[in-house]
Design a protein around this motif. Structure first.
Motif, short mmCIF file in Angstrom:
data_model
loop_
_atom_site.label_atom_id
_atom_site.label_comp_id
_atom_site.label_asym_id
_atom_site.label_seq_id
_atom_site.Cartn_x
_atom_site.Cartn_y
_atom_site.Cartn_z
N GLY A 69 0.82 -1.20 0.00
CA GLY A 69 0.00 0.00 0.00
C GLY A 69 0.85 1.25 0.00
O GLY A 69 0.54 2.24 -0.67
N ALA A 70 1.96 1.24 0.79
CA ALA A 70 2.86 2.41 0.80
C ALA A 70 3.49 2.62 -0.57
O ALA A 70 3.58 3.76 -1.07
CB ALA A 70 3.92 2.22 1.89
N GLU A 71 3.93 1.49 -1.15
CA GLU A 71 4.53 1.62 -2.47
C GLU A 71 3.51 2.11 -3.49
O GLU A 71 3.82 2.94 -4.36
CB GLU A 71 5.11 0.28 -2.91
CG GLU A 71 6.32 -0.16 -2.10
CD GLU A 71 6.83 -1.52 -2.53
OE1 GLU A 71 6.19 -2.10 -3.44
OE2 GLU A 71 7.86 -1.96 -2.00
N ASP A 72 2.28 1.57 -3.39
CA ASP A 72 1.24 2.03 -4.31
C ASP A 72 0.94 3.50 -4.10
O ASP A 72 0.71 4.24 -5.06
CB ASP A 72 -0.04 1.22 -4.10
CG ASP A 72 0.13 -0.25 -4.54
OD1 ASP A 72 1.08 -0.49 -5.33
OD2 ASP A 72 -0.65 -1.11 -4.11
N THR A 73 1.00 3.90 -2.83
CA THR A 73 0.74 5.31 -2.55
C THR A 73 1.83 6.18 -3.16
O THR A 73 1.56 7.23 -3.78
CB THR A 73 0.67 5.54 -1.03
OG1 THR A 73 -0.36 4.71 -0.48
CG2 THR A 73 0.36 6.99 -0.73
N ARG A 74 3.10 5.73 -2.98
CA ARG A 74 4.19 6.51 -3.58
C ARG A 74 4.11 6.49 -5.11
O ARG A 74 4.34 7.52 -5.76
CB ARG A 74 5.53 5.93 -3.11
CG ARG A 74 5.82 6.21 -1.63
CD ARG A 74 7.29 5.91 -1.30
NE ARG A 74 7.62 4.50 -1.52
CZ ARG A 74 7.52 3.57 -0.57
NH1 ARG A 74 7.07 3.89 0.66
NH2 ARG A 74 7.84 2.32 -0.83
N ALA A 75 3.80 5.32 -5.66
CA ALA A 75 3.68 5.25 -7.12
C ALA A 75 2.54 6.12 -7.61
O ALA A 75 2.65 6.81 -8.65
CB ALA A 75 3.47 3.80 -7.56
N LEU A 76 1.43 6.09 -6.88
CA LEU A 76 0.29 6.93 -7.27
C LEU A 76 0.65 8.41 -7.21
O LEU A 76 0.29 9.19 -8.08
CB LEU A 76 -0.90 6.61 -6.38
CG LEU A 76 -2.19 7.38 -6.65
CD1 LEU A 76 -2.68 7.08 -8.07
CD2 LEU A 76 -3.26 7.01 -5.62
N SER A 77 1.40 8.75 -6.13
CA SER A 77 1.83 10.15 -6.01
C SER A 77 2.75 10.54 -7.18
O SER A 77 2.64 11.63 -7.75
CB SER A 77 2.54 10.34 -4.67
OG SER A 77 3.01 11.68 -4.58
N THR A 78 3.65 9.60 -7.52
CA THR A 78 4.56 9.88 -8.64
C THR A 78 3.80 10.03 -9.94
O THR A 78 4.06 10.93 -10.76
CB THR A 78 5.60 8.75 -8.76
OG1 THR A 78 6.30 8.63 -7.52
CG2 THR A 78 6.57 9.04 -9.87
N VAL A 79 2.83 9.12 -10.14
CA VAL A 79 2.02 9.19 -11.37
C VAL A 79 1.24 10.48 -11.42
O VAL A 79 1.12 11.14 -12.46
CB VAL A 79 1.11 7.97 -11.46
CG1 VAL A 79 0.08 8.14 -12.57
CG2 VAL A 79 1.91 6.70 -11.69
N GLN A 80 0.68 10.88 -10.26
CA GLN A 80 -0.06 12.13 -10.24
C GLN A 80 0.85 13.32 -10.57
O GLN A 80 0.46 14.24 -11.30
CB GLN A 80 -0.71 12.32 -8.87
CG GLN A 80 -1.86 11.34 -8.60
CD GLN A 80 -2.43 11.51 -7.19
OE1 GLN A 80 -1.87 12.24 -6.37
NE2 GLN A 80 -3.55 10.81 -6.91
N THR A 81 2.07 13.26 -9.99
CA THR A 81 3.02 14.34 -10.29
C THR A 81 3.35 14.39 -11.78
O THR A 81 3.40 15.47 -12.40
CB THR A 81 4.30 14.16 -9.47
OG1 THR A 81 3.96 14.09 -8.08
CG2 THR A 81 5.25 15.30 -9.72
N GLN A 82 3.59 13.20 -12.37
CA GLN A 82 3.91 13.14 -13.78
C GLN A 82 2.74 13.60 -14.65
O GLN A 82 2.92 14.30 -15.65
CB GLN A 82 4.32 11.72 -14.18
CG GLN A 82 5.65 11.27 -13.56
CD GLN A 82 5.97 9.83 -13.91
OE1 GLN A 82 5.15 9.14 -14.52
NE2 GLN A 82 7.17 9.38 -13.50
N LEU A 83 1.53 13.20 -14.23
CA LEU A 83 0.36 13.64 -14.97
C LEU A 83 0.20 15.15 -14.93
O LEU A 83 -0.17 15.79 -15.93
CB LEU A 83 -0.91 12.96 -14.41
CG LEU A 83 -1.04 11.46 -14.70
CD1 LEU A 83 -2.27 10.89 -13.99
CD2 LEU A 83 -1.15 11.23 -16.21
N LYS A 84 0.49 15.71 -13.75
CA LYS A 84 0.41 17.17 -13.64
C LYS A 84 1.45 17.83 -14.53
O LYS A 84 1.17 18.84 -15.22
CB LYS A 84 0.61 17.56 -12.19
CG LYS A 84 0.46 19.06 -11.95
CD LYS A 84 0.60 19.39 -10.47
CE LYS A 84 0.45 20.88 -10.24
NZ LYS A 84 0.62 21.24 -8.82
N SER A 85 2.67 17.24 -14.53
CA SER A 85 3.72 17.80 -15.40
C SER A 85 3.35 17.68 -16.86
O SER A 85 3.55 18.62 -17.66
CB SER A 85 5.05 17.08 -15.12
OG SER A 85 6.05 17.55 -15.98
#
Length: 370
Positions: A69-85
């Motif tokens: 779950g932590a890894e998914d959370t970090r991956a989700l955060s990274t994906v969200q950051t990339q999507l925003k970029s």
């Protein structure tokens, strides 16, 4: 597996030990009680181990789920950051595309304006090319006209020098100069004139002008020698024949008594023979200059006959002069070449080209001024 499942597994009630049946008697009860207690204890131990393993597995699953779950959370955060970029980049690209579209429209408008200017420049360039072509044609025409005038003058001079002064060498030199001048004419239509010039120059060379001039000089020299030639004596000299008495008497009285014939030949007539012989040689010169082969041979023959009849044939000078006349008669005199065809051809071509030349156009000049 979730944490609730693991909790459910760990909290599952263990099966109750079966109630001990009443023993019929005390001895059997003492014998079976230890065995039954040992079985229950082993079963309880096994169940405890199973429960422990189930609890450990459940805890491990929970820990894995938490880590995942932590890894998914970090991956989700990274994906969200990339999507925003990516969204920001897409916005920037959208703005750049609109700017490029505006620039493209401006460039198209500028290109249309430049196309109109280029078309106008092309028209002016064509006008300039036409003007330059016209000027070049006029310059070439002027250059050719000057060269053609010079060639015509040289051909006319060659014809006049040969006709009036019988100067074949001078005429050949004039023809050579005319040929060089015609070589500078750029119009290929006048190439045939050069061939005509070359033919007439070769015809002049076939007359051997050097030999003709040598023959003329020889005739002039022989004319000057006629007055010095000894004339034939009226009486033959007395020849002493024998050495007898009467021969010596005749020879002694020959110097005292001279007998002369009166045949009508006076000293004036003897002088006239010299003059007529000189005139025959002069007539041969004139015939050679006039390109009259028959008259030339006739005059030489008549001069030789006068030398044989009126001059002393025993004199060395007379024999030498007759030998030179015989040599002159042995050479064949060439007929006069026909000249003037090249000049006539040149004049005819110039007349034809002058009639066919169009009037100069003024559109090119207007294009240049514009």
């Amino acid at each position: 597996m979730s944490a609730s499942d693991s909790d459910h597994e760990t909290s599952a009630p263990t099966p109750a030990a079966p109630a001990s049946a009443p023993a019929p008697d005390a001895s059997k009860k003492r014998e079976r009680k230890p065995r039954r207690g040992q079985g229950l204890a082993g079963l309880a131990l096994v169940l405890a181990l199973i429960a422990l393993l189930a609890a450990a597995y459940g805890g491990w699953r929970v820990w894995r789920l938490q880590q995942g779950g932590a890894e998914d959370t970090r991956a989700l955060s990274t994906v969200q950051t990339q999507l925003k970029s990516l969204g920001d980049k897409l916005n920037a690209l959208d703005q750049s595309g609109r700017q490029l579209q505006q620039q493209t429209q401006a460039a198209q408008q500028q290109g249309q304006s430049l196309s109109g200017q280029v078309q106008s420049l092309n028209e002016r360039s064509r006008s300039l090319e036409n003007a330059v072509a016209g000027l070049t044609a006029r310059a070439q025409s002027g250059h050719d006209a000057v060269r053609l005038d010079e060639a015509a003058m040289l051909l006319r001079m060659a014809d006049e020098r040969f006709t009036l002064f019988h100067d074949a060498d001078g005429a050949m030199h004039a023809y050579a100069m005319a040929n060089r001048v015609m070589a500078e004419v750029e119009d290929p239509a006048y190439a045939a004139v050069r061939q005509s010039i070359d033919r007439e120059r070769q015809a002049l060379a076939a007359t051997h002008p050097g030999q003709r001039q040598s023959d003329l000089d020889t005739l002039a020299r022989l004319r000057g020698q006629v007055d010095t030639l000894p004339l034939k004596p009226l009486d033959a000299p007395v020849e002493q024949t024998g050495n007898g008495f009467w021969a010596r008497v005749k020879h002694a009285f020959a110097g005292l008594v001279q007998v002369q014939r009166d045949d009508g030949v006076t000293p004036a007539q003897r002088r006239l023979a010299q003059t007529l012989t000189a005139l025959d040689l002069a007539q041969a010169q004139a015939a050679l200059l006039a390109w009259d082969p028959d008259g030339y041979r006739s005059a030489l023959t008549q001069a030789d006959q006068r030398l044989q009849r009126d001059f002393d044939g025993h004199a060395v000078a007379v024999r030498t002069l007759r030998a030179q006349l015989a040599e002159l008669r042995g050479r064949t005199a060439s007929p006069a070449p026909e000249l003037g065809a090249a000049l006539s051809e040149l004049n005819n071509l110039r007349a034809v080209h002058g009639a066919a030349m169009p009037a100069p156009a003024t559109t090119s000049d207007k294009g240049v001024q514009r």
